[in-house]
Write a protein that holds these residues in place. Structure first.
Motif, PDB file in Angstrom:
ATOM      1  N   CYS A  13       0.828  -1.210   0.000  1.00  0.00           N
ATOM      2  CA  CYS A  13       0.000   0.000   0.000  1.00  0.00           C
ATOM      3  C   CYS A  13       0.863   1.261   0.000  1.00  0.00           C
TER       4      CYS A  13
ATOM      5  N   ARG B   5       3.705   1.503  -1.488  1.00  0.00           N
ATOM      6  CA  ARG B   5       4.374   1.608  -2.784  1.00  0.00           C
ATOM      7  C   ARG B   5       3.395   1.879  -3.924  1.00  0.00           C
TER       8      ARG B   5
ATOM      9  N   ASP C 189       0.039   3.496  -5.338  1.00  0.00           N
ATOM     10  CA  ASP C 189      -0.989   4.506  -5.096  1.00  0.00           C
ATOM     11  C   ASP C 189      -2.371   3.915  -5.355  1.00  0.00           C
ATOM     12  N   GLY C 190      -3.275   4.163  -4.435  1.00  0.00           N
ATOM     13  CA  GLY C 190      -4.656   3.744  -4.612  1.00  0.00           C
ATOM     14  C   GLY C 190      -4.948   2.324  -4.190  1.00  0.00           C
TER      15      GLY C 190
ATOM     16  N   GLU D 118      -6.197   5.882   7.357  1.00  0.00           N
ATOM     17  CA  GLU D 118      -6.138   7.056   6.503  1.00  0.00           C
ATOM     18  C   GLU D 118      -7.317   7.966   6.781  1.00  0.00           C
TER      19      GLU D 118
END
Length: 544
Positions: A309, A311, A313-314, A358
């Motif tokens: 996660c 490394r 994106d998304g 997040e």
């Protein structure tokens, strides 16, 4: 629902299923107790839903279903049978037993060692065994010669009889697999020279053995070309290899992590999203390889997923979306049947997702991060007390690593509970009369669901600590489960229990004073402060 299966078997009117952890489920016609569910189900001619077979002496390795009987192979080749014994198909005299509603082990012949079954096939009223020694034994109905004993005058064979394999071009045949129809059988064989070549080609692997021991003998051929096959092992032993199953491993994730191309990153997102969206696949994934008991590699999974996660994106948001889809599968229908850890392993994986931390309004798909954790808490509240205990034991035994608790599980759920308390603390009714505040708080479903989930982790932490310190007394954890019916959501401050309308109460039970030698030991994996809610000290809730 969500149960990963290793094997299924279909009889004439009933079915069996074997889970990845060796649990056996049965359903269909229960005439003569062929499902092996015990005396409590004798009155039921039909069992409509898959029901766990209780009382087995260990995890099953292979299942088979016949016309009116069933079989389960246990570790070390122990064979258990249940159902009709009208023709001796259970391997017992008919005068002794006409049928059995529980699985009973095949008795050994007088003065002979018990047969170790490598595979079993059941016909209409007969049974066929392939042993680890490469021998075929049969018993049951033989009126049409289906037991392979043509010279027998008996219509029924009530004890296993060794079948002599025919010769092919002057060579003896060595059987590798057997199958049974209603009144006939098929055996897959090789001639001895061909079989010997296979054995020699795999001798190093077989000498070491599937269990890693080097004392397992390998079949050889004597001077007459007849196999001394007391140690023959099949290429694939039924029920113990993961290769036929669709599952993801931590090792595969680690290999993906080493690839750093755009194409590999897209592949990782697609594969992981597909796995996380399907609980039946996720429940069988990310487990330690080579263990007889299924155990989740929680520490390796958390470490690898967090690295991926960071490394890609998304990816964190994609996994949240997939987890939401998988939770919807588990939440469909009644939750009373979510009681087996093979169904709940996905819940522990969802709790470990790093994306819970997040802070952001919504994911690209429009779903709030906290709603995934909220769905897990709602699932836990709606489950039965037995289901919550299974979830607690699963987390304690398979996620009982201090780093997993400290860095993933507890912070995620504690943050969910803090947010629920802060949200409740902003409601205008808090300034009203005390009775109104209490009544409103009882209706704050997300709050109590979050607190309940945190209590499950608290109890799992205590249980994990006891498992790591087997010499500690049972009361060292000091907290446990207590089930009680309830019709409303409430909190008992004296016992720390949270009860819900879904039924069942999770509570802390007091423990007797510990001896001085144990008072210096931590009763939990984490310090108790790790479970304290910061929101309670921020003035959102009045002390009353």
């Amino acid at each position: 629902r969500g149960m990963p299966l290793r094997e299924v078997a279909a009889g004439s009117r009933h079915s069996l299923a074997l889970t990845i952890s060796g649990a056996v489920f049965a359903w269909g016609s229960n005439v003569h107790g062929c499902l092996g569910l015990g005396a409590s189900r004798d009155a039921m001619a039909i069992v409509w839903l898959p029901t766990a077979v209780l009382g087995l002496p260990g995890p099953g390795r292979h299942v088979a279903a016949g016309g009116g009987h069933s079989a389960v192979i246990m570790p070390r080749g122990r064979l258990l049978l249940a159902g009709s014994n009208s023709c001796g198909q259970l391997g017992r005299p008919r005068a002794e037993m006409t049928w059995s509603h529980t699985f009973r082990e095949l008795p050994a012949a007088v003065g002979q060692p018990a047969l170790r079954a490598r595979s079993v096939a059941l016909g209409g009223e007969h049974s066929l065994i392939l042993t680890f020694g490469g021998e075929v034994w049969s018993f049951g109905r033989n009126r049409e010669g289906q037991c392979g004993v043509p010279d027998s005058a008996a219509d029924c064979l009530e004890a296993p009889v060794h079948i002599q394999m025919p010769m092919a071009e002057g060579q003896s045949l060595l059987p590798w697999a057997v199958a049974a129809g209603h009144h006939h059988n098929i055996a897959l064989c090789s001639s001895i020279p061909e079989a010997q070549m296979r054995l020699q080609r795999n001798s190093r692997k077989w000498a070491k053995g599937a269990s890693g021991r080097r004392d397992e003998p390998v079949a050889q051929a004597d001077s007459k070309g007849v196999a001394s096959s007391s140690g023959v092992r099949q290429f694939v032993q039924p029920g113990i290899v993961p290769s036929p199953f669709v599952a993801m491993s931590v090792a595969r994730l680690t290999a993906m992590l080493a690839e750093n191309t755009a194409a590999s990153q897209v592949e990782i997102c697609q594969i992981l999203s597909g796995v996380f969206a399907r609980p039946s696949v996720l429940n069988a994934s990310f487990c330690y390889p080579g263990l007889r008991a299924v155990r989740l590699d929680a520490a390796g999974l958390c470490r690898t997923i967090a690295s991926l996660c960071a490394r890609i994106d998304g990816l964190a948001w994609a996994l949240q979306e997939a987890a939401s889809e998988g939770l919807n599968v588990l939440l469909e229908g009644s939750l009373e049947d979510l009681t087996h850890r093979d169904q709940l392993r996905a819940v522990a994986v969802y709790l470990c997702l790093p994306g819970h931390r997040e802070r952001g309004p919504q994911s690209p798909g429009g779903r709030s991060v906290k709603s995934v954790l909220g769905s897990i808490a709602h699932l836990a509240m709606q489950m039965s007390a037995a289901g919550r205990m299974s979830l607690r034991d699963l987390i304690a035994e398979e996620c009982g690593d201090m780093r997993v608790f400290r860095d993933f599980l507890v912070p995620h759920v504690r943050s969910l509970a803090d947010d629920a308390i802060r949200n409740a603390g902003q409601q205008p009714w808090l300034s009203g009369p005390l009775w109104e505040v209490v009544a409103q708080l009882q209706l704050q479903r997300p709050l109590w669901e979050a607190v309940l989930l945190l209590q499950i982790l608290d109890s799992a932490s205590a249980r994990a600590a006891r498992l790591l310190r087997p010499d500690a007394p049972e009361g060292a954890g000091g907290r446990g489960f207590k089930a009680a019916p309830s019709g409303a959501y409430s909190e008992d401050s004296s016992s720390g229990s949270v009860s819900g309308a879904a039924g069942g109460t999770l509570s802390r039970t007091s423990s007797a004073p510990l001896p001085a030698v144990y008072r210096q030991r931590a009763a939990h994996l984490l310090d108790p402060s790790a479970f304290q809610l910061a929101s309670l000290g921020e003035g959102f809730m009045p002390p009353e």
